[in-house]
Design an enzyme around this catalytic site. Sequence first.
Site, PDB file in Angstrom:
ATOM      1  N   TYR A  53      18.768   2.728   3.641  1.00 55.29           N
ATOM      2  CA  TYR A  53      17.471   2.675   4.334  1.00 55.29           C
ATOM      3  C   TYR A  53      17.552   3.274   5.720  1.00 55.29           C
ATOM      4  O   TYR A  53      18.574   3.190   6.358  1.00 55.29           O
ATOM      5  CB  TYR A  53      16.984   1.223   4.439  1.00 55.29           C
ATOM      6  CG  TYR A  53      16.749   0.551   3.106  1.00 55.29           C
ATOM      7  CD1 TYR A  53      16.689   1.280   1.913  1.00 55.29           C
ATOM      8  CD2 TYR A  53      16.592  -0.842   3.025  1.00 55.29           C
ATOM      9  CE1 TYR A  53      16.471   0.636   0.691  1.00 55.29           C
ATOM     10  CE2 TYR A  53      16.374  -1.479   1.808  1.00 55.29           C
ATOM     11  CZ  TYR A  53      16.314  -0.736   0.641  1.00 55.29           C
ATOM     12  OH  TYR A  53      16.102  -1.359  -0.553  1.00 55.29           O
ATOM     13  N   LEU A 236       4.307  -6.018  -4.459  1.00 52.74           N
ATOM     14  CA  LEU A 236       2.915  -5.526  -4.385  1.00 52.74           C
ATOM     15  C   LEU A 236       2.801  -4.115  -4.949  1.00 52.74           C
ATOM     16  O   LEU A 236       1.802  -3.428  -4.706  1.00 52.74           O
ATOM     17  CB  LEU A 236       2.416  -5.537  -2.930  1.00 52.74           C
ATOM     18  CG  LEU A 236       2.186  -6.916  -2.309  1.00 52.74           C
ATOM     19  CD1 LEU A 236       1.721  -6.773  -0.859  1.00 52.74           C
ATOM     20  CD2 LEU A 236       1.147  -7.704  -3.104  1.00 52.74           C
ATOM     21  N   GLY A 237       3.826  -3.662  -5.690  1.00 60.04           N
ATOM     22  CA  GLY A 237       3.760  -2.297  -6.227  1.00 60.04           C
ATOM     23  C   GLY A 237       3.463  -1.286  -5.136  1.00 60.04           C
ATOM     24  O   GLY A 237       2.513  -0.510  -5.241  1.00 60.04           O
ATOM     25  N   PHE A 238       4.309  -1.313  -4.073  1.00 64.86           N
ATOM     26  CA  PHE A 238       4.169  -0.392  -2.918  1.00 64.86           C
ATOM     27  C   PHE A 238       2.851  -0.599  -2.177  1.00 64.86           C
ATOM     28  O   PHE A 238       2.341   0.323  -1.532  1.00 64.86           O
ATOM     29  CB  PHE A 238       4.265   1.079  -3.362  1.00 64.86           C
ATOM     30  CG  PHE A 238       5.656   1.554  -3.737  1.00 64.86           C
ATOM     31  CD1 PHE A 238       6.757   0.718  -3.651  1.00 64.86           C
ATOM     32  CD2 PHE A 238       5.862   2.869  -4.159  1.00 64.86           C
ATOM     33  CE1 PHE A 238       8.036   1.174  -3.984  1.00 64.86           C
ATOM     34  CE2 PHE A 238       7.143   3.329  -4.487  1.00 64.86           C
ATOM     35  CZ  PHE A 238       8.221   2.477  -4.402  1.00 64.86           C
ATOM     36  N   GLY A 239       2.247  -1.775  -2.299  1.00 71.49           N
ATOM     37  CA  GLY A 239       0.983  -2.050  -1.597  1.00 71.49           C
ATOM     38  C   GLY A 239      -0.247  -1.859  -2.472  1.00 71.49           C
ATOM     39  O   GLY A 239      -1.350  -2.264  -2.106  1.00 71.49           O
ATOM     40  N   LEU A 241      -1.229  -3.324  -5.175  1.00 72.03           N
ATOM     41  CA  LEU A 241      -1.883  -4.553  -5.639  1.00 72.03           C
ATOM     42  C   LEU A 241      -2.758  -5.233  -4.583  1.00 72.03           C
ATOM     43  O   LEU A 241      -3.492  -6.162  -4.889  1.00 72.03           O
ATOM     44  CB  LEU A 241      -0.829  -5.532  -6.190  1.00 72.03           C
ATOM     45  CG  LEU A 241      -0.302  -5.165  -7.584  1.00 72.03           C
ATOM     46  CD1 LEU A 241       1.017  -5.891  -7.889  1.00 72.03           C
ATOM     47  CD2 LEU A 241      -1.342  -5.481  -8.663  1.00 72.03           C
ATOM     48  N   GLY A 243      -5.120  -3.687  -3.451  1.00 73.84           N
ATOM     49  CA  GLY A 243      -6.421  -3.097  -3.793  1.00 73.84           C
ATOM     50  C   GLY A 243      -6.842  -1.984  -2.840  1.00 73.84           C
ATOM     51  O   GLY A 243      -7.883  -1.371  -3.018  1.00 73.84           O
ATOM     52  N   LYS A 244      -5.985  -1.683  -1.845  1.00 77.90           N
ATOM     53  CA  LYS A 244      -6.463  -0.754  -0.811  1.00 77.90           C
ATOM     54  C   LYS A 244      -6.530   0.703  -1.244  1.00 77.90           C
ATOM     55  O   LYS A 244      -7.107   1.517  -0.534  1.00 77.90           O
ATOM     56  CB  LYS A 244      -5.635  -0.905   0.462  1.00 77.90           C
ATOM     57  CG  LYS A 244      -4.187  -0.485   0.368  1.00 77.90           C
ATOM     58  CD  LYS A 244      -3.532  -0.801   1.709  1.00 77.90           C
ATOM     59  CE  LYS A 244      -2.079  -0.434   1.705  1.00 77.90           C
ATOM     60  NZ  LYS A 244      -1.435  -0.848   2.948  1.00 77.90           N
TER      61      LYS A 244
HETATM   62  N1  NAP Z   1      16.781  -2.608  -4.873  1.00 81.42           N
HETATM   63  C1  NAP Z   1      15.911  -1.613  -4.812  1.00 81.42           C
HETATM   64  O1  NAP Z   1      16.093  -0.554  -5.431  1.00 81.42           O
HETATM   65  C2  NAP Z   1      14.681  -1.781  -3.971  1.00 81.42           C
HETATM   66  C3  NAP Z   1      13.580  -0.910  -4.165  1.00 81.42           C
HETATM   67  C4  NAP Z   1      12.432  -1.127  -3.391  1.00 81.42           C
HETATM   68  C5  NAP Z   1      12.404  -2.155  -2.459  1.00 81.42           C
HETATM   69  N2  NAP Z   1      13.495  -2.970  -2.279  1.00 81.42           N
HETATM   70  C6  NAP Z   1      13.478  -4.087  -1.287  1.00 81.42           C
HETATM   71  O2  NAP Z   1      12.266  -4.797  -1.417  1.00 81.42           O
HETATM   72  C7  NAP Z   1      11.535  -4.781  -0.187  1.00 81.42           C
HETATM   73  C8  NAP Z   1      10.070  -4.755  -0.488  1.00 81.42           C
HETATM   74  O3  NAP Z   1       9.742  -3.611  -1.270  1.00 81.42           O
HETATM   75  P1  NAP Z   1       8.378  -2.869  -1.059  1.00 81.42           P
HETATM   76  O4  NAP Z   1       8.210  -2.537   0.363  1.00 81.42           O
HETATM   77  O5  NAP Z   1       8.287  -1.779  -2.066  1.00 81.42           O
HETATM   78  O6  NAP Z   1       7.349  -4.077  -1.426  1.00 81.42           O
HETATM   79  P2  NAP Z   1       5.809  -4.059  -1.787  1.00 81.42           P
HETATM   80  O7  NAP Z   1       5.332  -5.440  -1.518  1.00 81.42           O
HETATM   81  O8  NAP Z   1       5.575  -3.535  -3.148  1.00 81.42           O
HETATM   82  O9  NAP Z   1       5.149  -3.021  -0.754  1.00 81.42           O
HETATM   83  C9  NAP Z   1       5.132  -3.308   0.611  1.00 81.42           C
HETATM   84  C10 NAP Z   1       4.212  -2.321   1.317  1.00 81.42           C
HETATM   85  O10 NAP Z   1       2.870  -2.552   0.909  1.00 81.42           O
HETATM   86  C11 NAP Z   1       1.990  -2.516   2.033  1.00 81.42           C
HETATM   87  N3  NAP Z   1       1.525  -3.903   2.240  1.00 81.42           N
HETATM   88  C12 NAP Z   1       2.284  -5.022   2.365  1.00 81.42           C
HETATM   89  N4  NAP Z   1       1.526  -6.113   2.507  1.00 81.42           N
HETATM   90  C13 NAP Z   1       0.254  -5.710   2.461  1.00 81.42           C
HETATM   91  C14 NAP Z   1      -0.958  -6.408   2.524  1.00 81.42           C
HETATM   92  N5  NAP Z   1      -0.988  -7.734   2.688  1.00 81.42           N
HETATM   93  N6  NAP Z   1      -2.108  -5.681   2.424  1.00 81.42           N
HETATM   94  C15 NAP Z   1      -2.075  -4.342   2.278  1.00 81.42           C
HETATM   95  N7  NAP Z   1      -0.937  -3.625   2.191  1.00 81.42           N
HETATM   96  C16 NAP Z   1       0.237  -4.302   2.280  1.00 81.42           C
HETATM   97  C17 NAP Z   1       2.853  -2.027   3.197  1.00 81.42           C
HETATM   98  O11 NAP Z   1       2.893  -0.603   3.211  1.00 81.42           O
HETATM   99  P3  NAP Z   1       1.821   0.312   3.952  1.00 81.42           P
HETATM  100  O12 NAP Z   1       1.373  -0.404   5.191  1.00 81.42           O
HETATM  101  O13 NAP Z   1       2.542   1.577   4.202  1.00 81.42           O
HETATM  102  O14 NAP Z   1       0.705   0.475   2.979  1.00 81.42           O
HETATM  103  C18 NAP Z   1       4.239  -2.509   2.815  1.00 81.42           C
HETATM  104  O15 NAP Z   1       5.273  -1.776   3.412  1.00 81.42           O
HETATM  105  C19 NAP Z   1      12.093  -3.551   0.547  1.00 81.42           C
HETATM  106  O16 NAP Z   1      11.930  -3.607   1.956  1.00 81.42           O
HETATM  107  C20 NAP Z   1      13.548  -3.614   0.154  1.00 81.42           C
HETATM  108  O17 NAP Z   1      14.215  -4.582   0.964  1.00 81.42           O
HETATM  109  C21 NAP Z   1      14.612  -2.790  -3.040  1.00 81.42           C
END
Ligand code: NAP
Length: 346
Positions: A53, A236-239, A241, A243-244
């Site tokens: 990262y 949240l499927g990269f955010g 879910l 809905g934005k």
């Molecule tokens: N092992 C692996 O291969 C792997 C892969 C992926 C992740 N991870 C770990 O899992 C963690 C989380 O993954 P992820 O970031 O993909 O999780 P996620 O929950 O799917 O996406 C998080 C992103 O969604 C948006 N978001 C979060 N909360 C929100 C809300 N309440 N309302 C609107 N948008 C929101 C933000 O991005 P924006 O503001 O840019 O929209 C945030 O960075 C990572 O930091 C990492 O530690 C591991």
Amino acid sequence: MKYRQLGHSDLKVSVICLGTMTWGEQNTETDAHQQMDYAVANGVNFFDTAELYAIPPKEETYGETERCIGTWFNKRGKRDDIILATKVVGRSDWLDYIRGGRACLDRKNIEQALNASLKRLQTDYIDLYQLHWPDRNTNFFGKLGFEYDPQDVFVPIEETLGVMNDIIASGKVRYFGLSNETPWGTMSFLKVADEKNYPRPVSIQNPYSLLNRTFEIGLSEISHRENIGLLAYSPLGFGVLSGKYLNNAQPENARLTLFDRFDRYSNPQALKATEAYVNIARQNNLNPAQMALAYVNTRTFLTSNIIGATSMAQLKTNIDSVNIHLDDRVVEQIESVHTAIPNPSP
Ligand SMILES: NC(=O)c1ccc[n+]([C@@H]2O[C@H](COP(=O)([O-])OP(=O)(O)OC[C@H]3O[C@@H](n4cnc5c(N)ncnc54)[C@H](OP(=O)(O)O)[C@@H]3O)[C@@H](O)[C@H]2O)c1
């Protein structure tokens, strides 16, 4: 906050784990420190990072996220209050800036990666050291089905386990975990560990969300019967879910607006399912992101839900999901969408 035992370890981790992979790219070091301060003040004792990262991975930001955590430990002196998880990359010929494009899960690479992570993190031990992805050719990162490649040569699981044994014995690592693993890989690690008297993995960090419940097919049974808890990533499927992105919206500075290479959670079927989940949330006066996270938090095979946030408002919403109760009617509605559109984003 609620806490659960991490596999067979003696560690109790918060059900919400603080994901970190935006720090060093979408978030500054100051943002990162503010997120850690807030999370810890609200009961989070578990951070997840990786040598790889910030995300998306590139040479200029490689190791930046670990550096942000290291400076926070240095300033706050809270190292022993935190259960710190990081990861070593699996075979990575596509990342030529990591160990000359020859990174893999052999002894030399793991030892080198671990020592560099310890330095960046300004600590002398890692609580949970994870193998970021398998060394062998298999199905992960969006690949649903397995395609056999008889020519594939990979570091034997026994060798990787031997290194885990030694780094744990040295005191640099307390426990180790898997990530992006398949049922075959997980059972193979367990079998060889038992045969050779090497340590067993305590956790498996795989994707799990309303858009990807493939963990339930083969791995949830393993996780219960072998006591390996799921650390769910991208809940949240990269955010998506939240809905934005519905109705073709492209919110400013959001991950999928900034980086169009990330299409795992935004294919037409995923957006169709998302619309249905968001409607369920709205009909039941729930915040869509909190409903999606609460579903993950309450699965029996879940140890910790790794959330991610780029703003303090998102962070608060996501940590608060631990207090959301989904009644039976909401869960039934969620299940009917899953039956109609199962796993659109493997
Ligand atoms: N092992 C692996 O291969 C792997 C892969 C992926 C992740 N991870 C770990 O899992 C963690 C989380 O993954 P992820 O970031 O993909 O999780 P996620 O929950 O799917 O996406 C998080 C992103 O969604 C948006 N978001 C979060 N909360 C929100 C809300 N309440 N309302 C609107 N948008 C929101 C933000 O991005 P924006 O503001 O840019 O929209 C945030 O960075 C990572 O930091 C990492 O530690 C591991």
